[in-house]
Design an enzyme around this catalytic site. Structure first.
Site, short mmCIF file in Angstrom:
data_model
loop_
_atom_site.label_atom_id
_atom_site.label_comp_id
_atom_site.label_asym_id
_atom_site.label_seq_id
_atom_site.Cartn_x
_atom_site.Cartn_y
_atom_site.Cartn_z
N GLN A 99 42.92 37.78 38.96
CA GLN A 99 42.04 37.16 39.60
C GLN A 99 40.76 37.33 39.74
O GLN A 99 40.29 38.32 39.37
CB GLN A 99 42.55 37.69 41.16
CG GLN A 99 42.41 36.73 42.49
CD GLN A 99 42.92 37.10 43.57
OE1 GLN A 99 43.55 38.06 43.56
NE2 GLN A 99 42.56 36.41 44.46
N ARG A 103 32.81 40.06 43.43
CA ARG A 103 31.95 41.06 43.39
C ARG A 103 30.73 40.59 42.38
O ARG A 103 29.78 41.29 42.22
CB ARG A 103 32.46 42.28 42.80
CG ARG A 103 33.48 42.74 43.56
CD ARG A 103 33.82 44.42 43.14
NE ARG A 103 32.97 45.06 43.42
CZ ARG A 103 33.00 46.44 43.02
NH1 ARG A 103 33.91 47.06 42.33
NH2 ARG A 103 31.90 47.35 43.40
N ARG A 179 59.14 30.43 48.69
CA ARG A 179 57.80 29.64 48.90
C ARG A 179 58.01 28.21 48.88
O ARG A 179 57.15 27.35 49.09
CB ARG A 179 56.70 30.08 47.81
CG ARG A 179 56.41 31.59 47.92
CD ARG A 179 55.78 32.06 49.32
NE ARG A 179 55.67 33.37 49.11
CZ ARG A 179 55.14 34.07 50.17
NH1 ARG A 179 54.86 33.36 51.22
NH2 ARG A 179 54.67 35.11 50.04
#
Length: 214
Positions: A99, A103, A179
């Protein structure tokens, strides 16, 4: 780079370059299932195993509930979605994820924030203005000299994140069962349906066609 496909509003789902299971992998998965059912050398039944016969065999295995053979078939997608939806996505731990990190300092625009389709047209400007305020706040704290690790805490859950997801067919069936239903989060529901659409375009929908997509 991912191969381009059509996208859903604010949500993007694409194949990676090697994300589509090959015909050989479908045949290999069927052959793996036959290993448990045939008392003869592997080469004797796999050499003449056609793709159509492999699909028929795997369909029967699904009907019988013998889905472990599907773990030999792997899919890989590139997905762009909001961070709040990504938190649900990565809960499917029988998959591998890489992912995007927040940062690293990023130059953000309002395009980097997912707009829910439920937002009414008369409220869209206000929603986007709120996103712009979030960006301004993030950049303000960076300008004050704070590290990204500090400033990024001002970003909201609608901030977009990208990920690569690798998942086998058995786990993907579980993902779709959870889902692709109407009570799932609307964003991850759209991602699941787009994945299924891409899979069907490659002639692999038979692995999931018994699942009710809502």
């Amino acid at each position: 780079m991912p191969r381009e496909t059509d996208t859903l509003p604010d949500i993007q789902v694409q194949w990676t370059e090697s994300g589509i299971p090959s015909e050989e992998s479908i045949i290999d998965a069927a052959a793996a299932g036959m290993v448990s059912r045939k008392d003869e050398p592997y080469e004797s039944f796999v050499k003449d195993l056609s793709l159509s016969r492999a699909k028929e065999f795997l369909t029967k295995m699904i009907e019988y509930g013998h889905e472990s053979v599907l773990e030999h078939i792997t899919f890989q997608f590139w997905v762009s979605m909001s961070r709040v939806a990504s938190h649900q996505q990565v809960r499917h731990r029988m998959a591998s994820y890489t992912q995007m990190s927040l940062r690293k300092k990023r130059s953000l625009t309002t395009d980097d924030f997912v707009v829910p389709p439920q937002i009414k047209s008369e409220d869209l400007g206000e929603w986007i203005a709120d996103s712009k305020q979030v960006i301004d706040t993030y950049e303000k704290w960076l300008a004050k000299g704070y590290e990204v690790d500090v400033a990024r805490r001002k970003l909201t859950q609608e901030a977009r994140t990208d990920m690569v997801m690798t998942i086998n067919a058995r786990s993907l069936r579980n993902y779709f069962n959870l889902r692709a239903k109407h009570d799932a989060d609307f964003e991850i529901n759209a991602v699941a349906k787009r994945m299924y659409q891409l899979i069907c375009e490659e002639g692999l929908g038979f692995l999931f066609e018994d699942i009710g997509f809502e």
